[in-house]
Write a protein that holds these residues in place. Structure first.
Motif, mmCIF file in Angstrom:
data_model
loop_
_atom_site.group_PDB
_atom_site.id
_atom_site.type_symbol
_atom_site.label_atom_id
_atom_site.label_comp_id
_atom_site.label_asym_id
_atom_site.label_seq_id
_atom_site.Cartn_x
_atom_site.Cartn_y
_atom_site.Cartn_z
ATOM 1 N N ARG A 25 0.837 -1.206 0.000
ATOM 2 C CA ARG A 25 0.000 0.000 0.000
ATOM 3 C C ARG A 25 0.872 1.256 0.000
ATOM 4 O O ARG A 25 0.655 2.178 -0.771
ATOM 5 N N GLN A 26 1.892 1.267 0.871
ATOM 6 C CA GLN A 26 2.778 2.421 0.985
ATOM 7 C C GLN A 26 3.598 2.639 -0.289
ATOM 8 O O GLN A 26 3.763 3.767 -0.753
ATOM 9 N N MET A 27 4.093 1.552 -0.866
ATOM 10 C CA MET A 27 4.888 1.644 -2.106
ATOM 11 C C MET A 27 4.029 2.214 -3.247
ATOM 12 O O MET A 27 4.483 3.070 -4.006
ATOM 13 N N ALA A 28 2.799 1.740 -3.358
ATOM 14 C CA ALA A 28 1.892 2.231 -4.400
ATOM 15 C C ALA A 28 1.577 3.707 -4.177
ATOM 16 O O ALA A 28 1.554 4.501 -5.125
ATOM 17 N N LYS A 29 1.340 4.077 -2.928
ATOM 18 C CA LYS A 29 1.037 5.469 -2.579
ATOM 19 C C LYS A 29 2.200 6.381 -2.958
ATOM 20 O O LYS A 29 2.010 7.411 -3.611
ATOM 21 N N ASN A 30 3.416 5.997 -2.576
ATOM 22 C CA ASN A 30 4.608 6.790 -2.899
ATOM 23 C C ASN A 30 4.789 6.932 -4.404
ATOM 24 O O ASN A 30 5.119 8.006 -4.908
ATOM 25 N N PHE A 31 4.594 5.830 -5.126
ATOM 26 C CA PHE A 31 4.763 5.824 -6.582
ATOM 27 C C PHE A 31 3.748 6.764 -7.242
ATOM 28 O O PHE A 31 4.099 7.564 -8.120
ATOM 29 N N ALA A 32 2.494 6.698 -6.809
ATOM 30 C CA ALA A 32 1.441 7.554 -7.376
ATOM 31 C C ALA A 32 1.697 9.029 -7.045
ATOM 32 O O ALA A 32 1.455 9.908 -7.886
ATOM 33 N N GLN A 33 2.200 9.304 -5.847
ATOM 34 C CA GLN A 33 2.527 10.683 -5.474
ATOM 35 C C GLN A 33 3.635 11.235 -6.364
ATOM 36 O O GLN A 33 3.554 12.374 -6.815
ATOM 37 N N LYS A 34 4.654 10.429 -6.631
ATOM 38 C CA LYS A 34 5.760 10.851 -7.501
ATOM 39 C C LYS A 34 5.276 11.145 -8.918
ATOM 40 O O LYS A 34 5.872 11.933 -9.632
ATOM 41 N N MET A 35 4.192 10.486 -9.322
ATOM 42 C CA MET A 35 3.613 10.693 -10.652
ATOM 43 C C MET A 35 2.613 11.847 -10.661
ATOM 44 O O MET A 35 1.948 12.070 -11.666
ATOM 45 N N ASP A 36 2.504 12.562 -9.558
ATOM 46 C CA ASP A 36 1.616 13.722 -9.439
ATOM 47 C C ASP A 36 0.132 13.402 -9.582
ATOM 48 O O ASP A 36 -0.632 14.197 -10.128
ATOM 49 N N PHE A 37 -0.291 12.259 -9.073
ATOM 50 C CA PHE A 37 -1.720 11.970 -9.018
ATOM 51 C C PHE A 37 -2.334 12.839 -7.928
ATOM 52 O O PHE A 37 -1.655 13.209 -6.971
ATOM 53 N N SER A 38 -3.611 13.152 -8.062
ATOM 54 C CA SER A 38 -4.307 13.940 -7.039
ATOM 55 C C SER A 38 -4.356 13.126 -5.748
ATOM 56 O O SER A 38 -4.239 11.893 -5.769
ATOM 57 N N LEU A 39 -4.560 13.805 -4.630
ATOM 58 C CA LEU A 39 -4.648 13.126 -3.339
ATOM 59 C C LEU A 39 -5.743 12.056 -3.348
ATOM 60 O O LEU A 39 -5.552 10.947 -2.853
ATOM 61 N N ALA A 40 -6.882 12.393 -3.936
ATOM 62 C CA ALA A 40 -8.000 11.440 -4.003
ATOM 63 C C ALA A 40 -7.591 10.184 -4.790
ATOM 64 O O ALA A 40 -7.878 9.054 -4.369
ATOM 65 N N ASP A 41 -6.916 10.384 -5.931
ATOM 66 C CA ASP A 41 -6.515 9.240 -6.752
ATOM 67 C C ASP A 41 -5.373 8.440 -6.114
ATOM 68 O O ASP A 41 -5.322 7.219 -6.247
ATOM 69 N N VAL A 42 -4.467 9.120 -5.415
ATOM 70 C CA VAL A 42 -3.404 8.415 -4.678
ATOM 71 C C VAL A 42 -4.053 7.468 -3.665
ATOM 72 O O VAL A 42 -3.662 6.306 -3.537
ATOM 73 N N THR A 43 -5.070 7.959 -2.972
ATOM 74 C CA THR A 43 -5.780 7.151 -1.976
ATOM 75 C C THR A 43 -6.493 5.967 -2.635
ATOM 76 O O THR A 43 -6.446 4.844 -2.120
#
Length: 144
Positions: A25-43
């Motif tokens: 979960r944490q790895m996916a969250k970090n990866f999505a954040q680095k790709m500039d996904f919105s907070l809602a989509d990161v979640t």
């Protein structure tokens, strides 16, 4: 079943312990954040990966989650693709399993696969009894 080349993915996670669910979960969250996904989509991405990992751990005992960045399509669309696979017991009735409310575990609401399908932009599943299950989901980055 789908053949997976781990070299095609940015992140490869082996799921074999309950602690691997939180790590994935944490790895996916970090990866999505680095790709500039919105907070809602990161979640949404983190939740989908968590559910996929939980299903692997609960039903197959062991499997993998692969995550990669995908580019292309219209307006240089960016997406994250997640592939979860295991060689577990497989799903007897896939349609029933993805309908929501169906579970074979007494500690579950049965919202896993149906929930994942709602959270993500695309959802594909292949499962064969006695051979395992592959789920491929994708979330496109929205431009605001």
């Amino acid at each position: 079943m789908i053949e997976v080349n781990p070299q095609d993915y940015d992140i490869v996670l082996k799921i074999k312990d309950e602690s691997d669910i939180a790590v994935s979960r944490q790895m996916a969250k970090n990866f999505a954040q680095k790709m500039d996904f919105s907070l809602a989509d990161v979640t949404k991405i983190a939740t989908a990966v968590s559910e996929l990992a939980r299903n692997i751990y609960r039903y197959a005992k062991e499997g993998y989650i692969y995550i990669r960045k995908k580019e292309g399509g219209s307006e240089k669309a960016l997406a994250i693709e997640i592939l979860a696979c295991d060689r577990g017991p497989g799903i007897e009735n896939v349609e029933l399993a993805i309908s929501g409310g169906y579970t074979t575990s007494e500690r579950s609401l049965g919202l896993g696969l149906a929930g994942i399908r709602r959270l993500m932009d695309s959802f594909h599943i292949e499962s064969e009894v006695g051979k395992g299950t592959v789920v491929i989901v994708e979330k496109r980055r929205r431009v605001f």
